[in-house]
Design a protein around this motif. Structure first.
Motif, PDB file in Angstrom:
ATOM      1  N   ARG A 198      60.900   2.644-137.237  1.00  0.00           N
ATOM      2  CA  ARG A 198      59.509   2.609-137.000  1.00  0.00           C
ATOM      3  C   ARG A 198      58.529   4.089-136.792  1.00  0.00           C
ATOM      4  NH1 ARG A 198      59.211  -2.724-136.264  1.00  0.00           N
ATOM      5  NH2 ARG A 198      56.872  -1.994-136.023  1.00  0.00           N
ATOM      6  N   ARG A 221      62.490 -15.438-136.563  1.00  0.00           N
ATOM      7  CA  ARG A 221      62.520 -14.454-136.972  1.00  0.00           C
ATOM      8  C   ARG A 221      61.084 -13.383-135.764  1.00  0.00           C
ATOM      9  NH1 ARG A 221      58.798 -12.087-141.380  1.00  0.00           N
ATOM     10  NH2 ARG A 221      59.064 -14.084-142.392  1.00  0.00           N
ATOM     11  N   SER A 257      54.101 -14.165-138.376  1.00  0.00           N
ATOM     12  CA  SER A 257      54.654 -15.146-140.082  1.00  0.00           C
ATOM     13  C   SER A 257      53.808 -15.739-140.136  1.00  0.00           C
ATOM     14  CB  SER A 257      55.955 -15.053-140.489  1.00  0.00           C
ATOM     15  OG  SER A 257      56.636 -14.981-139.946  1.00  0.00           O
ATOM     16  N   ASP A 300      52.287  -4.667-135.048  1.00  0.00           N
ATOM     17  CA  ASP A 300      51.828  -3.664-133.859  1.00  0.00           C
ATOM     18  C   ASP A 300      51.063  -2.812-134.695  1.00  0.00           C
ATOM     19  OD1 ASP A 300      53.276  -2.298-136.654  1.00  0.00           O
ATOM     20  OD2 ASP A 300      54.699  -0.984-135.013  1.00  0.00           O
ATOM     21  N   ILE A 301      50.173  -3.053-135.007  1.00  0.00           N
ATOM     22  CA  ILE A 301      48.662  -2.466-135.595  1.00  0.00           C
ATOM     23  C   ILE A 301      48.290  -2.081-134.802  1.00  0.00           C
ATOM     24  CG2 ILE A 301      46.932  -2.138-137.412  1.00  0.00           C
ATOM     25  CD1 ILE A 301      50.122  -1.659-139.017  1.00  0.00           C
ATOM     26  N   ALA A 329      55.119  -5.318-146.141  1.00  0.00           N
ATOM     27  CA  ALA A 329      56.356  -4.906-147.166  1.00  0.00           C
ATOM     28  C   ALA A 329      56.840  -3.900-147.646  1.00  0.00           C
ATOM     29  CB  ALA A 329      54.870  -4.607-148.173  1.00  0.00           C
ATOM     30  N   THR A 386      52.093  -3.483-144.676  1.00  0.00           N
ATOM     31  CA  THR A 386      53.062  -2.175-143.328  1.00  0.00           C
ATOM     32  C   THR A 386      54.746  -3.492-143.848  1.00  0.00           C
ATOM     33  OG1 THR A 386      52.924  -3.578-140.895  1.00  0.00           O
ATOM     34  CG2 THR A 386      50.949  -1.779-141.661  1.00  0.00           C
ATOM     35  N   LYS A 398      47.684 -13.915-142.101  1.00  0.00           N
ATOM     36  CA  LYS A 398      47.229 -12.628-142.095  1.00  0.00           C
ATOM     37  C   LYS A 398      47.337 -12.294-143.858  1.00  0.00           C
ATOM     38  CE  LYS A 398      50.779 -10.603-140.390  1.00  0.00           C
ATOM     39  NZ  LYS A 398      52.098 -11.296-139.966  1.00  0.00           N
ATOM     40  N   ASP A 404      61.363 -10.433-132.963  1.00  0.00           N
ATOM     41  CA  ASP A 404      60.266  -8.774-133.587  1.00  0.00           C
ATOM     42  C   ASP A 404      59.489  -9.612-132.321  1.00  0.00           C
ATOM     43  OD1 ASP A 404      60.701  -9.072-136.646  1.00  0.00           O
ATOM     44  OD2 ASP A 404      58.670 -10.382-136.818  1.00  0.00           O
ATOM     45  N   TYR A 419      58.317  -2.529-144.243  1.00  0.00           N
ATOM     46  CA  TYR A 419      60.117  -2.714-143.466  1.00  0.00           C
ATOM     47  C   TYR A 419      60.727  -4.015-144.472  1.00  0.00           C
ATOM     48  CZ  TYR A 419      57.488  -1.370-138.991  1.00  0.00           C
ATOM     49  OH  TYR A 419      57.162  -0.171-138.833  1.00  0.00           O
ATOM     50  N   ARG A 420      60.361  -4.387-145.272  1.00  0.00           N
ATOM     51  CA  ARG A 420      61.269  -5.762-145.722  1.00  0.00           C
ATOM     52  C   ARG A 420      61.597  -3.572-147.481  1.00  0.00           C
ATOM     53  NH1 ARG A 420      60.064 -10.893-146.822  1.00  0.00           N
ATOM     54  NH2 ARG A 420      58.993 -11.440-145.254  1.00  0.00           N
ATOM     55  N   VAL A 472      65.767  -8.274-141.784  1.00  0.00           N
ATOM     56  CA  VAL A 472      64.055  -7.578-141.818  1.00  0.00           C
ATOM     57  C   VAL A 472      64.083  -6.770-140.169  1.00  0.00           C
ATOM     58  CG1 VAL A 472      62.507  -9.427-142.046  1.00  0.00           C
ATOM     59  CG2 VAL A 472      61.973  -6.496-142.058  1.00  0.00           C
ATOM     60  N   SER A 473      63.801  -8.354-139.527  1.00  0.00           N
ATOM     61  CA  SER A 473      64.558  -8.298-138.269  1.00  0.00           C
ATOM     62  C   SER A 473      64.876  -6.419-137.670  1.00  0.00           C
ATOM     63  CB  SER A 473      63.961  -9.375-137.562  1.00  0.00           C
ATOM     64  OG  SER A 473      63.088  -9.735-138.039  1.00  0.00           O
ATOM     65  N   GLU A 518      47.896  -5.089-142.290  1.00  0.00           N
ATOM     66  CA  GLU A 518      48.326  -6.084-141.572  1.00  0.00           C
ATOM     67  C   GLU A 518      49.483  -5.522-141.115  1.00  0.00           C
ATOM     68  OE1 GLU A 518      49.545  -8.376-145.656  1.00  0.00           O
ATOM     69  OE2 GLU A 518      50.456  -9.250-143.553  1.00  0.00           O
ATOM     70  N   GLY A 519      50.586  -6.309-139.756  1.00  0.00           N
ATOM     71  CA  GLY A 519      51.572  -6.163-139.170  1.00  0.00           C
ATOM     72  C   GLY A 519      51.875  -6.813-138.187  1.00  0.00           C
ATOM     73  N   ARG A 538      61.863  -7.349-129.213  1.00  0.00           N
ATOM     74  CA  ARG A 538      62.372  -6.089-129.481  1.00  0.00           C
ATOM     75  C   ARG A 538      61.545  -5.322-128.520  1.00  0.00           C
ATOM     76  NH1 ARG A 538      59.769  -6.032-135.244  1.00  0.00           N
ATOM     77  NH2 ARG A 538      57.418  -4.352-134.209  1.00  0.00           N
TER      78      ARG A 538
HETATM   79  O1  C5P Z   1      54.759  -9.339-143.058  1.00  0.00           O
HETATM   80  P1  C5P Z   1      56.365  -9.964-142.965  1.00  0.00           P
HETATM   81  O2  C5P Z   1      56.407 -10.514-142.939  1.00  0.00           O
HETATM   82  O3  C5P Z   1      56.079  -9.506-144.551  1.00  0.00           O
HETATM   83  O4  C5P Z   1      57.067  -8.890-141.978  1.00  0.00           O
HETATM   84  C1  C5P Z   1      58.100  -8.854-142.665  1.00  0.00           C
HETATM   85  C2  C5P Z   1      58.610  -8.066-140.916  1.00  0.00           C
HETATM   86  O5  C5P Z   1      59.034  -6.979-140.933  1.00  0.00           O
HETATM   87  C3  C5P Z   1      58.467  -9.099-139.696  1.00  0.00           C
HETATM   88  O6  C5P Z   1      59.319  -9.743-139.235  1.00  0.00           O
HETATM   89  C4  C5P Z   1      59.287  -7.409-138.814  1.00  0.00           C
HETATM   90  O7  C5P Z   1      60.425  -7.896-138.596  1.00  0.00           O
HETATM   91  C5  C5P Z   1      58.584  -6.357-139.362  1.00  0.00           C
HETATM   92  N1  C5P Z   1      57.277  -6.203-139.447  1.00  0.00           N
HETATM   93  C6  C5P Z   1      57.365  -4.949-138.180  1.00  0.00           C
HETATM   94  N2  C5P Z   1      56.299  -3.817-137.977  1.00  0.00           N
HETATM   95  C7  C5P Z   1      54.869  -4.270-138.983  1.00  0.00           C
HETATM   96  C8  C5P Z   1      54.543  -5.252-139.754  1.00  0.00           C
HETATM   97  C9  C5P Z   1      56.255  -6.266-139.800  1.00  0.00           C
HETATM   98  O8  C5P Z   1      58.235  -4.613-137.376  1.00  0.00           O
HETATM   99  N3  C5P Z   1      53.459  -3.683-138.564  1.00  0.00           N
END
Ligand code: C5P
Length: 223
Positions: free
Chosen positions: A108, A180, A12, A132-133, A36, A34, A16, A184, A38-39, A98-99, A129-130, A187
């Motif tokens: 996931r 955070r 973060s 693990d893309i 958004a 992506t 991105k 991330d 997970y949020r 969120v984590s 964007e993310g 995990r």
């Molecule tokens: O990008 P953003 O900060 O909004 O992502 C929020 C949370 O979503 C990340 O801290 C992570 O825990 C999770 N995330 C994820 N895999 C992704 C995108 C986000 O685990 N591809």
């Protein structure tokens, strides 16, 4: 020309979202945030009284909320069960939870399937964007970018985004961000990681315009 798939990963505060939206708009591609999603699932868990630290409860509920992501880079919308979630998913409460939710494999699996379907449906291509893309969601992406920046630069950018409203002191922002990212990255299921074939861009000393230009050039080379 065939559709072009661009994956942009990184921790973060590396720029991105701003970069991904601008690149998609410039190149006429769709855009998917992506994080958004997970949020959004996290917001639904909190709203429905589910203990986000109870992985079994989170797994059992993972399939319940209906999440719809808009893919217009100039107006990326997200709804949960038909409700606009754009604002509530940005609160500190969701950011702090969120984590834990995103570490649950059932969450996931569900979101990864959704993300692949959205990418496959984008006619000219998409910027996704993310975290693990490049490694997991779209391992065959045409372009993979991994954005980094120093913790100080990332905290300063994040504080700037929060604009007074929730911005605390820089040290607290940096501590929350580092925590955070550690969760991330640590995990078991598809952690935040750079794909072997991703291009790493350190944005610490770059302006947003420079980062956008760099990514646009990389995509145009592949098109
Ligand atoms: O990008 P953003 O900060 O909004 O992502 C929020 C949370 O979503 C990340 O801290 C992570 O825990 C999770 N995330 C994820 N895999 C992704 C995108 C986000 O685990 N591809």
């Amino acid at each position: 020309p065939a559709a072009v798939i661009v994956g942009i990963d990184g921790p973060s505060g590396t720029g991105k979202s701003s970069t991904s939206k601008a690149v998609a708009a410039k190149l006429g591609l769709r855009y998917l945030d992506t994080g958004a999603q997970y949020r959004a699932i996290t917001w639904w868990m909190l709203s429905n009284g589910i203990d986000v630290n109870d992985a079994m409860a989170v797994a059992a509920a993972a399939g319940k909320p209906e999440i719809v992501s808009g893919t217009d880079p100039s107006a990326p919308a997200i709804t949960v069960d038909g409700l606009d979630a754009s604002a509530p998913i940005r609160t500190q409460e969701v950011t702090a939870a969120v984590s834990a939710v995103s570490a649950v494999p059932e969450v996931r699996t569900r979101l990864t399937e959704l993300q692949r379907a959205i990418a496959a449906a984008a006619p000219a291509g998409i910027v996704v964007e993310g975290r693990d893309i490049g490694t997991t969601v779209l391992p065959d992406a045409d372009v993979k970018i991994f954005l980094t920046a120093s913790p100080e630069a990332r905290a300063a950018r994040r504080n700037g985004e929060l604009k007074g409203k929730e911005a605390g002191d820089l040290a607290a922002t940096q501590a929350a961000l580092v925590k955070r990212d550690a969760a991330d990255s640590g995990r078991k299921t598809s952690p935040l990681a750079k794909a072997a074939d991703a291009v790493e861009v350190d944005t610490t000393e770059l302006t947003l315009e420079q980062v956008i230009e760099c990514v646009v050039t990389l995509v145009e080379e592949k098109r």
